[in-house]
Design a protein around this motif. Structure first.
Motif: not given
Length: 194
Positions: A19-27, A168-179
């Protein structure tokens, strides 16, 4: 019985902007997918223990491949999931035999822990199907920031007598979580829920 593997595909997805926002660190999320021969295609078999053993074998192989694709130590993985698609000559129970009884233990061993259930999905489909791998935090199911999924596809799988199996595995959650909800820092990791 060992899996007869036709191919393995590994996919890494890195989200750097949302949504036009940088995800840092990337997910980052990775999936390793094996396309295997279904030894029971086209026939009803009561004893599915050979597929259960294949699930255990693939749990280790695929989770190691996914972690390696992320370039992290297994203990640094945050969430996980698994999925399978059986070709038209198979049945859903073939996917269940691979995914459920014994696949989880080797995945957890590769990741160094995993108190929460490994989310899973299964379906019957043909070549080029999309496999939706549900994801959840590996140690606490109530971490909403890690309720997610990863979509993968192999153009020629599964064929009628095959099963496509993914971890599947991840090193993080969703980008920009806020719920809201439990944060990774609040995890106790005792019961797989909180």
């Amino acid at each position: 019985m060992s899996a007869i593997i036709r191919k393995i595909v590994t996919v890494v997805e890195e989200t750097q902007m949302e949504m036009g926002r940088q995800v840092s660190p990337p997910t980052r999320r990775a999936a390793a997918i094996a396309v295997i021969e279904n030894p029971f295609a086209g026939k009803y078999v009561e004893d599915l223990s050979p597929l259960i053993a294949i699930g255990e074998e693939l749990g280790e192989l695929l989770s190691k491949r996914a972690v390696a694709a992320l370039g992290i130590d297994g203990s640094k993985a945050q969430s996980y999931g698994k999925a399978a698609a059986v070709g038209e000559n198979g049945e859903l129970e073939h996917a269940a035999a691979i995914l459920h009884p014994k696949m989880g233990a080797p995945v957890r061993k590769v990741l160094g822990k995993g108190a929460a259930l490994i989310p899973s999905s299964k379906k019957r489909s043909g070549p080029g199907t999309t496999l939706d791998i549900p994801l959840g935090h590996k140690d606490a199911a109530f971490v909403r920031s890690h309720f997610d999924g990863m979509e993968v596809q192999i153009n020629d799988a599964p064929r009628a007598n095959e099963i496509m199996v993914a971890v599947a595995v991840t090193d993080s959650g969703r980008p920009l979580p806020r719920v809201g909800g439990l944060t990774p820092a609040e995890i106790k990791g005792e019961d797989g829920l909180r």
